[in-house]
Design a protein around this motif. Structure first.
Motif, short mmCIF file in Angstrom:
data_model
loop_
_atom_site.label_atom_id
_atom_site.label_comp_id
_atom_site.label_asym_id
_atom_site.label_seq_id
_atom_site.Cartn_x
_atom_site.Cartn_y
_atom_site.Cartn_z
N MET A 4 0.91 -0.81 0.14
CA MET A 4 0.19 -0.45 0.20
C MET A 4 1.02 1.31 0.18
O MET A 4 0.42 2.07 -1.11
N HIS A 5 1.92 0.98 0.51
CA HIS A 5 2.71 2.64 0.78
C HIS A 5 3.48 2.34 -0.83
O HIS A 5 3.42 3.57 -0.74
N CYS A 6 4.06 1.77 -0.83
CA CYS A 6 4.45 2.04 -2.36
C CYS A 6 3.57 1.90 -2.92
O CYS A 6 4.22 2.77 -4.44
N LEU A 7 2.79 1.88 -3.79
CA LEU A 7 1.32 2.44 -4.43
C LEU A 7 1.03 3.38 -3.84
O LEU A 7 0.89 4.70 -5.28
N THR A 100 -9.33 -0.66 -11.63
CA THR A 100 -7.93 0.20 -12.14
C THR A 100 -8.63 1.82 -12.27
O THR A 100 -8.97 2.71 -12.70
N PRO A 101 -7.54 2.09 -11.04
CA PRO A 101 -7.51 3.76 -10.55
C PRO A 101 -7.77 4.37 -11.75
O PRO A 101 -8.16 5.52 -12.10
N LEU A 102 -6.90 4.17 -12.80
CA LEU A 102 -6.69 4.64 -14.08
C LEU A 102 -8.20 5.37 -14.59
O LEU A 102 -8.66 6.68 -15.15
N ASP A 103 -9.41 4.03 -14.69
CA ASP A 103 -10.52 4.03 -14.71
C ASP A 103 -11.64 4.47 -14.34
O ASP A 103 -12.50 5.22 -14.77
N TYR A 104 -11.43 3.77 -13.17
CA TYR A 104 -12.78 4.24 -12.38
C TYR A 104 -11.85 6.28 -11.58
O TYR A 104 -13.26 6.75 -10.92
N PHE A 105 -11.18 6.16 -11.42
CA PHE A 105 -10.89 7.18 -10.80
C PHE A 105 -10.57 8.26 -12.22
O PHE A 105 -11.00 9.34 -12.47
N LEU A 106 -9.52 8.50 -12.56
CA LEU A 106 -7.90 9.85 -12.93
C LEU A 106 -8.64 10.13 -14.16
O LEU A 106 -8.57 11.03 -14.10
N TRP A 107 -8.72 9.30 -15.43
CA TRP A 107 -8.99 9.97 -16.69
C TRP A 107 -10.60 10.73 -16.43
O TRP A 107 -10.61 11.71 -17.08
N GLY A 108 -11.51 10.38 -15.36
CA GLY A 108 -13.21 10.98 -15.73
C GLY A 108 -12.19 12.21 -14.62
O GLY A 108 -13.40 13.17 -15.16
N TYR A 109 -11.88 11.96 -14.05
CA TYR A 109 -11.82 13.44 -13.19
C TYR A 109 -10.95 14.23 -13.98
O TYR A 109 -10.94 15.37 -13.73
N VAL A 110 -9.14 13.59 -14.21
CA VAL A 110 -9.01 15.04 -15.55
C VAL A 110 -10.05 15.75 -16.10
O VAL A 110 -9.69 16.40 -16.15
N LYS A 111 -10.55 14.18 -16.91
CA LYS A 111 -11.19 15.20 -17.91
C LYS A 111 -11.97 16.00 -17.71
O LYS A 111 -12.20 17.14 -18.43
N SER A 112 -12.72 15.57 -16.40
CA SER A 112 -14.08 16.74 -15.96
C SER A 112 -12.63 18.36 -15.54
O SER A 112 -13.73 19.15 -16.50
N VAL A 144 -8.06 6.94 -3.07
CA VAL A 144 -7.92 6.68 -4.34
C VAL A 144 -7.50 5.40 -3.99
O VAL A 144 -7.94 4.33 -4.10
N ALA A 145 -5.81 5.93 -3.51
CA ALA A 145 -5.01 3.93 -3.66
C ALA A 145 -5.83 3.31 -2.45
O ALA A 145 -6.26 1.80 -2.45
N GLN A 146 -6.59 3.96 -1.55
CA GLN A 146 -6.83 2.84 0.29
C GLN A 146 -8.31 2.44 -0.89
O GLN A 146 -8.46 1.36 -0.73
N ASN A 147 -9.10 3.17 -1.23
CA ASN A 147 -10.53 2.58 -2.13
C ASN A 147 -9.63 1.28 -2.96
O ASN A 147 -10.84 0.67 -3.17
N TRP A 148 -8.72 1.29 -3.59
CA TRP A 148 -8.22 0.71 -4.22
C TRP A 148 -7.79 -0.76 -4.01
O TRP A 148 -8.52 -1.93 -4.53
N THR A 149 -6.99 -0.57 -2.57
CA THR A 149 -6.74 -1.98 -1.53
C THR A 149 -8.58 -2.19 -1.23
O THR A 149 -8.30 -3.72 -1.17
#
Length: 170
Positions: A4-7, A100-112, A144-149
């Motif tokens: 988790m720390h590394c992530l 995948t955090p890139l899919d469920y968070f990052l791309w949508g957030y950045v796009k918005s 996001v990392a906690q949610n992924w875990t």
């Protein structure tokens, strides 16, 4: 946990790295196997070494340039059995955008954020994307990392069942 720390650290540092694939004269180009491998060898791996990121897991989707034999060899050499990919040691789950955090968070957030600011040129759009990624608060990335875990733990406990109570939870 150590993973988790590394992530968390990887996600924190990743928001400072934005990679756009361009040719020698600066034109945008499609990602192919050679360009992808060049990015791994000349950018990602040196950056990980510079930041002393060890015991890392690497995750990629099933794009052909990612799963080409030569690309997979680089990943095996550098990540051993610690990478998630189609045809990799840990299979990329089919239709796994909820994992995948890139899919469920990052791309949508950045796009918005990016499309609020109507960029008139490609360079302005690229600058806007880079700015918005850098502006993501560290606390948000930790959540996001906690949610992924949490999602991974649920997936393990449920033996791969759907994540309805996670996806539709407020």
């Amino acid at each position: 946990s150590r993973k988790m720390h590394c992530l968390v650290w990887f996600v924190r540092w990743w928001n400072h790295w934005t990679v756009f694939f361009k040719d020698a004269v600066g034109r945008n180009v499609r990602v192919n196997g050679d360009r992808y491998r060049s990015m791994l060898i000349n950018f990602l791996l040196p950056k990980m070494e510079e930041l002393n990121l060890v015991d890392m897991w690497f995750q990629q989707d099933g794009a052909t340039c990612h799963t080409a034999r030569d690309s997979m060899a680089i990943l095996r050499e550098n990540f051993g059995e610690q990478f998630i990919s189609r045809n990799g040691p840990v299979s990329w789950p089919p239709r796994s955008c909820d994992l995948t955090p890139l899919d469920y968070f990052l791309w949508g957030y950045v796009k918005s954020k990016v499309y609020r600011n109507k960029s008139a040129t490609i360079p302005a759009l690229e600058d806007n994307i880079s700015e918005e990624i850098r502006a993501i608060p560290a606390e948000m990335l930790e959540k996001v990392a906690q949610n992924w875990t949490f999602r991974m733990d649920h997936l393990r406990r449920s033996r791969g069942q759907h994540l309805n109570e996670i996806i539709f939870k407020k």
